[in-house]
Design a protein around this motif. Structure first.
Motif, PDB file in Angstrom:
ATOM      1  N   ILE A   3      23.190 -19.276 -42.727  1.00 43.55           N
ATOM      2  CA  ILE A   3      22.862 -20.323 -44.019  1.00 43.55           C
ATOM      3  C   ILE A   3      23.161 -19.617 -45.324  1.00 43.55           C
ATOM      4  O   ILE A   3      23.854 -19.939 -45.666  1.00 43.55           O
ATOM      5  CB  ILE A   3      22.074 -21.423 -43.336  1.00 43.55           C
ATOM      6  N   LEU A   4      22.102 -18.750 -45.100  1.00 42.34           N
ATOM      7  CA  LEU A   4      22.131 -18.160 -46.692  1.00 42.34           C
ATOM      8  C   LEU A   4      23.318 -17.373 -47.286  1.00 42.34           C
ATOM      9  O   LEU A   4      24.054 -17.677 -47.867  1.00 42.34           O
ATOM     10  CB  LEU A   4      21.095 -16.973 -46.541  1.00 42.34           C
ATOM     11  N   ALA A   5      23.849 -16.671 -46.099  1.00 42.24           N
ATOM     12  CA  ALA A   5      25.233 -15.500 -46.198  1.00 42.24           C
ATOM     13  C   ALA A   5      26.248 -17.191 -46.703  1.00 42.24           C
ATOM     14  O   ALA A   5      27.060 -16.806 -47.446  1.00 42.24           O
ATOM     15  CB  ALA A   5      25.300 -14.854 -44.828  1.00 42.24           C
ATOM     16  N   TYR A  35      20.669 -29.854 -41.586  1.00 40.53           N
ATOM     17  CA  TYR A  35      20.385 -30.177 -42.090  1.00 40.53           C
ATOM     18  C   TYR A  35      18.102 -29.771 -42.431  1.00 40.53           C
ATOM     19  O   TYR A  35      17.668 -30.161 -43.140  1.00 40.53           O
ATOM     20  CB  TYR A  35      20.503 -31.878 -42.574  1.00 40.53           C
ATOM     21  N   PRO A  36      17.361 -29.905 -41.239  1.00 42.48           N
ATOM     22  CA  PRO A  36      16.123 -29.398 -41.093  1.00 42.48           C
ATOM     23  C   PRO A  36      16.004 -28.243 -42.326  1.00 42.48           C
ATOM     24  O   PRO A  36      15.392 -27.477 -42.651  1.00 42.48           O
ATOM     25  CB  PRO A  36      15.694 -29.996 -39.794  1.00 42.48           C
ATOM     26  N   ILE A  37      17.050 -27.521 -41.448  1.00 35.28           N
ATOM     27  CA  ILE A  37      17.408 -25.695 -41.980  1.00 35.28           C
ATOM     28  C   ILE A  37      17.530 -25.982 -43.483  1.00 35.28           C
ATOM     29  O   ILE A  37      16.682 -25.265 -44.479  1.00 35.28           O
ATOM     30  CB  ILE A  37      18.169 -24.646 -40.975  1.00 35.28           C
ATOM     31  N   LEU A  38      18.509 -26.477 -44.096  1.00 34.77           N
ATOM     32  CA  LEU A  38      18.168 -26.546 -45.501  1.00 34.77           C
ATOM     33  C   LEU A  38      16.910 -27.115 -46.179  1.00 34.77           C
ATOM     34  O   LEU A  38      16.987 -26.441 -46.928  1.00 34.77           O
ATOM     35  CB  LEU A  38      19.783 -27.574 -45.543  1.00 34.77           C
ATOM     36  N   SER A  39      16.641 -27.914 -45.943  1.00 39.63           N
ATOM     37  CA  SER A  39      15.137 -28.675 -46.285  1.00 39.63           C
ATOM     38  C   SER A  39      13.997 -27.623 -46.099  1.00 39.63           C
ATOM     39  O   SER A  39      13.372 -27.932 -47.091  1.00 39.63           O
ATOM     40  CB  SER A  39      15.113 -29.577 -45.232  1.00 39.63           C
ATOM     41  N   ARG A  40      13.476 -27.086 -45.291  1.00 40.74           N
ATOM     42  CA  ARG A  40      13.469 -25.575 -45.528  1.00 40.74           C
ATOM     43  C   ARG A  40      13.276 -24.830 -45.618  1.00 40.74           C
ATOM     44  O   ARG A  40      12.312 -24.293 -46.804  1.00 40.74           O
ATOM     45  CB  ARG A  40      13.137 -25.415 -44.198  1.00 40.74           C
ATOM     46  N   LEU A  41      14.398 -24.271 -45.992  1.00 42.22           N
ATOM     47  CA  LEU A  41      14.964 -23.220 -46.875  1.00 42.22           C
ATOM     48  C   LEU A  41      14.417 -23.297 -48.484  1.00 42.22           C
ATOM     49  O   LEU A  41      14.294 -22.760 -49.713  1.00 42.22           O
ATOM     50  CB  LEU A  41      16.633 -22.750 -46.793  1.00 42.22           C
ATOM     51  N   LYS A  42      14.897 -25.105 -48.800  1.00 42.39           N
ATOM     52  CA  LYS A  42      15.032 -25.673 -50.169  1.00 42.39           C
ATOM     53  C   LYS A  42      13.577 -25.769 -50.395  1.00 42.39           C
ATOM     54  O   LYS A  42      12.550 -25.133 -51.641  1.00 42.39           O
ATOM     55  CB  LYS A  42      15.700 -26.888 -50.389  1.00 42.39           C
ATOM     56  N   ALA A  43      12.381 -26.251 -49.853  1.00 46.72           N
ATOM     57  CA  ALA A  43      11.606 -26.492 -50.033  1.00 46.72           C
ATOM     58  C   ALA A  43      10.380 -24.770 -50.506  1.00 46.72           C
ATOM     59  O   ALA A  43       9.659 -24.385 -51.279  1.00 46.72           O
ATOM     60  CB  ALA A  43       9.987 -26.528 -48.751  1.00 46.72           C
ATOM     61  N   GLY A  45      11.946 -22.343 -51.771  1.00 48.36           N
ATOM     62  CA  GLY A  45      12.576 -21.991 -53.416  1.00 48.36           C
ATOM     63  C   GLY A  45      13.709 -21.231 -52.868  1.00 48.36           C
ATOM     64  O   GLY A  45      14.202 -20.231 -53.635  1.00 48.36           O
ATOM     65  N   LEU A  46      14.608 -21.059 -51.896  1.00 46.89           N
ATOM     66  CA  LEU A  46      15.416 -20.496 -51.599  1.00 46.89           C
ATOM     67  C   LEU A  46      16.970 -20.508 -51.368  1.00 46.89           C
ATOM     68  O   LEU A  46      18.089 -20.677 -52.438  1.00 46.89           O
ATOM     69  CB  LEU A  46      15.639 -19.820 -49.957  1.00 46.89           C
ATOM     70  N   LEU A  47      17.597 -22.046 -52.321  1.00 47.32           N
ATOM     71  CA  LEU A  47      17.916 -22.923 -52.143  1.00 47.32           C
ATOM     72  C   LEU A  47      17.590 -23.842 -53.113  1.00 47.32           C
ATOM     73  O   LEU A  47      16.787 -24.355 -53.314  1.00 47.32           O
ATOM     74  CB  LEU A  47      18.319 -23.410 -50.888  1.00 47.32           C
ATOM     75  N   LEU A  48      19.145 -24.767 -53.872  1.00 47.13           N
ATOM     76  CA  LEU A  48      18.577 -25.682 -54.703  1.00 47.13           C
ATOM     77  C   LEU A  48      19.256 -26.639 -54.270  1.00 47.13           C
ATOM     78  O   LEU A  48      20.846 -26.551 -53.696  1.00 47.13           O
ATOM     79  CB  LEU A  48      19.461 -24.827 -56.478  1.00 47.13           C
ATOM     80  N   SER A  49      19.617 -28.056 -54.462  1.00 51.56           N
ATOM     81  CA  SER A  49      21.117 -29.184 -53.856  1.00 51.56           C
ATOM     82  C   SER A  49      20.748 -30.012 -55.673  1.00 51.56           C
ATOM     83  O   SER A  49      20.199 -30.483 -56.646  1.00 51.56           O
ATOM     84  CB  SER A  49      20.212 -29.321 -52.595  1.00 51.56           C
ATOM     85  N   GLU A  50      22.175 -30.483 -55.076  1.00 55.09           N
ATOM     86  CA  GLU A  50      22.375 -31.287 -56.093  1.00 55.09           C
ATOM     87  C   GLU A  50      22.872 -32.373 -55.553  1.00 55.09           C
ATOM     88  O   GLU A  50      24.699 -31.951 -54.420  1.00 55.09           O
ATOM     89  CB  GLU A  50      23.330 -30.532 -56.688  1.00 55.09           C
ATOM     90  N   TRP A  51      23.448 -34.002 -55.973  1.00 56.18           N
ATOM     91  CA  TRP A  51      24.381 -35.169 -54.993  1.00 56.18           C
ATOM     92  C   TRP A  51      25.680 -35.032 -56.428  1.00 56.18           C
ATOM     93  O   TRP A  51      25.330 -35.060 -57.238  1.00 56.18           O
ATOM     94  CB  TRP A  51      23.824 -36.122 -54.786  1.00 56.18           C
ATOM     95  N   LYS A  61      25.363 -33.211 -51.224  1.00 50.27           N
ATOM     96  CA  LYS A  61      25.085 -32.793 -51.487  1.00 50.27           C
ATOM     97  C   LYS A  61      25.284 -31.441 -50.881  1.00 50.27           C
ATOM     98  O   LYS A  61      25.944 -30.980 -50.415  1.00 50.27           O
ATOM     99  CB  LYS A  61      23.639 -32.906 -50.517  1.00 50.27           C
ATOM    100  N   TYR A  62      25.546 -31.144 -52.466  1.00 52.37           N
ATOM    101  CA  TYR A  62      26.016 -29.239 -52.180  1.00 52.37           C
ATOM    102  C   TYR A  62      24.266 -28.347 -52.519  1.00 52.37           C
ATOM    103  O   TYR A  62      23.950 -28.908 -52.934  1.00 52.37           O
ATOM    104  CB  TYR A  62      26.380 -29.249 -53.972  1.00 52.37           C
ATOM    105  N   TYR A  63      24.712 -27.028 -51.847  1.00 53.07           N
ATOM    106  CA  TYR A  63      23.114 -26.635 -51.993  1.00 53.07           C
ATOM    107  C   TYR A  63      24.012 -24.980 -52.029  1.00 53.07           C
ATOM    108  O   TYR A  63      25.685 -24.565 -51.829  1.00 53.07           O
ATOM    109  CB  TYR A  63      22.890 -25.926 -50.598  1.00 53.07           C
ATOM    110  N   TRP A  64      23.290 -24.127 -53.020  1.00 53.13           N
ATOM    111  CA  TRP A  64      23.273 -22.914 -53.702  1.00 53.13           C
ATOM    112  C   TRP A  64      22.014 -22.289 -54.005  1.00 53.13           C
ATOM    113  O   TRP A  64      21.535 -22.613 -53.484  1.00 53.13           O
ATOM    114  CB  TRP A  64      24.315 -22.984 -54.631  1.00 53.13           C
ATOM    115  N   LEU A  65      22.274 -21.107 -53.897  1.00 58.52           N
ATOM    116  CA  LEU A  65      21.304 -19.834 -53.470  1.00 58.52           C
ATOM    117  C   LEU A  65      20.465 -20.710 -54.843  1.00 58.52           C
ATOM    118  O   LEU A  65      21.183 -19.715 -55.341  1.00 58.52           O
ATOM    119  CB  LEU A  65      21.777 -18.749 -52.724  1.00 58.52           C
ATOM    120  N   THR A  66      19.012 -19.691 -54.726  1.00 58.80           N
ATOM    121  CA  THR A  66      18.212 -19.102 -56.169  1.00 58.80           C
ATOM    122  C   THR A  66      18.533 -18.058 -56.117  1.00 58.80           C
ATOM    123  O   THR A  66      18.754 -17.018 -54.954  1.00 58.80           O
ATOM    124  CB  THR A  66      17.163 -20.158 -56.134  1.00 58.80           C
TER     125      THR A  66
END
Length: 100
Positions: A3-5, A35-43, A45-51, A61-66
Motif C-alpha cells: 500500500i505504501l508503494a 480501509y482499516p490499513i489506511l486508517s492505521r497507517l494514517k494514525a 503518521g505515515l499517510l495524510l488524507s483529504e476529501w 478521500k485521497y491519500y499520500w505519503l508523509t
C-alpha cells in the motif's frame, strides 16, 4: 509495504489503490481490508488524507505519503529486496539452476 508503494508516486483514493495493487502485483485486497490499513497507517503518521469533491459523483478521500511514510516504504522495500534475493537463491535449484 504494498500500500505504501502504491502511493510512492502520487496521491490516490481507495479504489485507485485497490486497482493498482491488482494490476501491478496481482494482490487482491478487499475494501474491508484496505480501509482499516489506511486508517492505521494514517494514525502512525505515515499517510495524510483529504476529501476532494468530484466533478461527478461523491467526494473521494485521497491519500499520500508523509516524509516518515516515504522512509518506512524505503525501509520495507529494502528489507523485501534482501529477503526476495535470499529466497531466489534458495529456490534456484528447484527451477533448474545451479546447485549450491
Amino acid at each position: 509495504m504494498a500500500i505504501l508503494a502504491t502511493l510512492w508516486q502520487s496521491r490516490l483514493y481507495g479504489l485507485e489503490i485497490l486497482r493498482l495493487l491488482a494490476e501491478t502485483s496481482q494482490l487482491d485486497v478487499a475494501e474491508g481490508t484496505l480501509y482499516p490499513i489506511l486508517s492505521r497507517l494514517k494514525a502512525e503518521g505515515l499517510l495524510l488524507s483529504e476529501w476532494v469533491e468530484a466533478e461527478a459523483g461523491h467526494p473521494r478521500k485521497y491519500y499520500w505519503l508523509t516524509a516518515p511514510g516515504r522512509r518506512r516504504a524505503r525501509e520495507m522495500a529494502d528489507a523485501w529486496h534482501t529477503f526476495a534475493a535470499s529466497l531466489a537463491t534458495l529456490v534456484q535449484p528447484v527451477l533448474g539452476g545451479k546447485q549450491r
